[in-house]
Design a protein around this motif. Structure first.
Motif, mmCIF file in Angstrom:
data_model
loop_
_atom_site.group_PDB
_atom_site.id
_atom_site.type_symbol
_atom_site.label_atom_id
_atom_site.label_comp_id
_atom_site.label_asym_id
_atom_site.label_seq_id
_atom_site.Cartn_x
_atom_site.Cartn_y
_atom_site.Cartn_z
ATOM 1 N N GLN A 261 49.683 63.852 29.899
ATOM 2 C CA GLN A 261 49.590 62.328 30.373
ATOM 3 C C GLN A 261 47.807 62.823 31.133
ATOM 4 O O GLN A 261 47.794 61.398 31.151
ATOM 5 C CB GLN A 261 50.596 62.938 31.368
ATOM 6 C CG GLN A 261 52.305 62.958 31.423
ATOM 7 C CD GLN A 261 53.343 63.317 32.527
ATOM 8 O OE1 GLN A 261 52.589 63.620 33.738
ATOM 9 N NE2 GLN A 261 54.268 63.069 32.094
ATOM 10 N N GLU A 299 62.723 67.980 29.374
ATOM 11 C CA GLU A 299 63.482 66.618 29.012
ATOM 12 C C GLU A 299 61.857 65.746 28.721
ATOM 13 O O GLU A 299 61.892 65.310 27.649
ATOM 14 C CB GLU A 299 64.418 66.424 29.526
ATOM 15 C CG GLU A 299 64.618 64.628 28.987
ATOM 16 C CD GLU A 299 66.583 64.098 29.820
ATOM 17 O OE1 GLU A 299 66.491 63.145 29.778
ATOM 18 O OE2 GLU A 299 66.141 64.695 30.783
ATOM 19 N N ASP A 300 61.880 65.780 29.920
ATOM 20 C CA ASP A 300 60.229 64.944 30.187
ATOM 21 C C ASP A 300 58.705 65.227 28.738
ATOM 22 O O ASP A 300 58.616 64.208 28.624
ATOM 23 C CB ASP A 300 59.763 64.810 31.415
ATOM 24 C CG ASP A 300 59.155 66.661 32.193
ATOM 25 O OD1 ASP A 300 59.472 67.319 31.152
ATOM 26 O OD2 ASP A 300 58.729 66.472 32.902
ATOM 27 N N TYR A 303 60.054 63.804 25.534
ATOM 28 C CA TYR A 303 60.156 62.363 25.178
ATOM 29 C C TYR A 303 58.281 61.992 25.090
ATOM 30 O O TYR A 303 57.668 60.955 24.509
ATOM 31 C CB TYR A 303 60.568 61.492 26.716
ATOM 32 C CG TYR A 303 61.457 61.488 26.651
ATOM 33 C CD1 TYR A 303 62.505 61.397 25.374
ATOM 34 C CD2 TYR A 303 62.279 61.970 27.757
ATOM 35 C CE1 TYR A 303 64.053 60.981 25.467
ATOM 36 C CE2 TYR A 303 63.776 62.138 27.869
ATOM 37 C CZ TYR A 303 64.507 61.687 26.985
ATOM 38 O OH TYR A 303 66.325 61.018 27.048
ATOM 39 N N ARG A 304 57.236 62.836 26.007
ATOM 40 C CA ARG A 304 55.987 62.859 25.472
ATOM 41 C C ARG A 304 55.334 63.415 24.367
ATOM 42 O O ARG A 304 54.441 62.245 23.460
ATOM 43 C CB ARG A 304 55.336 63.810 27.108
ATOM 44 C CG ARG A 304 53.428 63.381 26.769
ATOM 45 C CD ARG A 304 53.431 61.317 26.858
ATOM 46 N NE ARG A 304 51.959 61.105 26.999
ATOM 47 C CZ ARG A 304 51.147 61.229 26.303
ATOM 48 N NH1 ARG A 304 52.191 61.201 24.839
ATOM 49 N NH2 ARG A 304 49.987 60.973 26.135
#
Length: 487
Positions: A261, A299-300, A303-304
């Motif tokens: 990120q 989960e995050d 998705y990334r």
């Protein structure tokens, strides 16, 4: 083929000029040589589509010239001209690869018709080479082979994503070629001149994985005597491949997510934020959705990572690719092992097509390489394949047969089979049925004499010398020594 290049070779000057005049009038580009040696040199300097040569010449004759030109890639087409007395040599030249021969004195119409047919063959060969090249470009990407429609989808995604900087998630069972695909994406990207760093998250202990990926400062933990750069720093400007990413512990997954990120990270024990310019390709042999549900994969993070996903089918779901893969691996390992294996028997191929390949393409390659090493002939036979492939999908009920070549009685326990134990039992059964004659037992098992002899030694299988006589052919027990008395 108007303008096709022809080299006329003849030691008689008038004959060369006559042929040049006739062929040039038909639109061909014609050059001449006075002998085989000169012809070889001319062909090395520039390519000719067709060589029209006399058979009998001093020095390098037409037959030797055919043999030399057949070694070119692609080979140069050759038409021979010969007198009636040399027809046997002309037939020999045809066997060595010459296109055709003409008998002297030459007839103009027959000459032009034969040359026309030769150029039709040349055109067809070029079209076939072009078609093969197109097929290879479509069905193979740098060692990844497959014409199945699901592999075509993989190839198409590789082409589309390679030149981007997007994160890629590869999903597939072990042995399907995830790292090979990751390397292909890297080699076809704008980052190809920068490092490609691969990390197997399942193979590195949890206590070392964070340091391996992010690096550490001196004194960060016991044993950290120096500062060490991690994989992200080593891959700067290039690509980092994280294999089995779902095997990361959740705390490390959280730190990895922050890198994706924010494009910055800290070494273990460090305080300084380090900027990073790395493309991430991740892979997992789990179903990532199920891994998220089971709490194994954040989960995050999923998705990334899942910007672009490529699902690689297991080999059992694209078994139509097996012949193509086998051909590719035979070529690859015949060259590396120095054994000129030309192909595989129909029986061996049927066994490969019937097997379920739990280890996927990696297992298939290992099986083919092993078979090449064991093969004693010009092609892979069924007895060159490992026991688990040859006796896969056996019937659950015993099948008894006393006829030569019949199936052996095998009963599969509920807990499965130890293949080495099964192989030993089958060999013992075959030897007992053959009265311990190796040749007969080898025939029952579909093995060569040498292969069975090797396995007998491997498993230390010997006949009970107390209860059974030894036949000279069996070679399993020693004859008692006979003491000869004196006169």
């Amino acid at each position: 083929m108007q303008g096709g290049r022809i080299l006329v070779v003849d030691d008689e000057g008038p004959q060369r000029e006559i042929l040049r005049t006739i062929l040039s009038a038909e639109g061909y580009s014609v050059e001449t040589a006075s002998g085989g040696g000169e012809a070889v040199r001319r062909c090395q300097e520039k390519p000719f589509d067709l060589v029209l040569t006399d058979l009998r010449m001093p020095g390098t004759d037409g037959l030797a010239l055919v043999e030399r030109l057949m070694r070119d890639d692609p080979p140069t087409l050759v038409i021979l001209t010969t007198a009636y007395g040399s027809l046997d040599s002309a037939e020999q030249a045809l066997k060595k690869g010459a296109f055709d021969y003409l008998t002297k004195p030459l007839e103009r119409e027959e000459l032009l018709l034969t040359v026309k047919r030769a150029f039709e063959r040349i055109q067809l060969s070029r079209e076939n080479r072009s078609l093969r090249q197109q097929v290879e470009e479509r069905f193979r990407i740098e060692g990844i082979v497959g014409s199945h429609f699901r592999m075509q989808e993989v190839f198409e995604k590789i082409r589309k994503v390679s030149n981007s900087n997007s994160t890629v998630l590869l999903i597939g069972e072990s042995g399907t070629g995830k790292e090979l695909i990751a390397r292909t994406v890297h080699r076809q990207s704008l980052r190809k001149d920068c490092p490609f760093i691969a990390v197997n998250c399942a193979a590195i202990p949890e206590s070392l994985l964070e340091s391996e990926i992010f690096g550490h400062e001196r004194g960060a933990f016991t044993g950290a005597v120096d500062r060490r750069a991690g994989c992200f720093e080593l891959a700067s400007g290039g690509t980092i491949f994280l294999d089995e990413v779902a095997e990361m512990q959740l705390p490390i997954q959280a730190k990895f997510l922050r890198v994706l990120q924010g494009e910055t990270f800290r070494r273990v024990g460090g305080k300084q934020e380090i900027d990073v310019d790395v493309r991430v390709i991740a892979a997992t042999n789990r179903d990532p959705v199920e891994a998220v549900k089971d709490g194994i994969l954040r989960e995050d993070l999923f998705y990334r990572l899942n910007v672009v996903s490529i699902v690689i089918p297991p080999l059992r779901e694209r078994s139509t690719d097996i012949p193509q893969l086998v051909e590719y691996f035979i070529t690859k390992h015949s060259e590396s092992t120095g054994k000129p294996i030309g192909g595989i028997s129909n029986g061996a191929m049927r066994l490969l097509l019937n097997y379920h390949w739990p280890g996927n393409v990696r297992q298939l390659e290992a099986v083919v390489e092993r078979a090449i090493l064991l093969s004693e002939g010009p092609e892979i036979k069924h007895y060159d394949l490992p026991i688990e492939v040859r006796f896969f999908d056996l019937p659950a009920q015993p099948v008894a047969s006393s006829a030569p070549g019949g199936k052996f009685a095998i009963e599969i326990p509920e807990h499965g089979i130890q293949f080495e134990s099964l192989e030993r039992d089958l060999i013992v059964q075959a030897m007992e049925r053959s009265d311990w004659v190796i040749t007969k037992a080898a025939r029952l098992l579909g093995m060569s004499y040498r292969t069975l002899q090797y396995r007998l030694e491997k498993f230390q299988i010997k006949r009970d010398t107390k209860t059974a006589p030894t036949t000279p052919e069996s070679g399993l027990t020693e004859q008692p020594s006979q003491q000869k008395g004196g006169m």
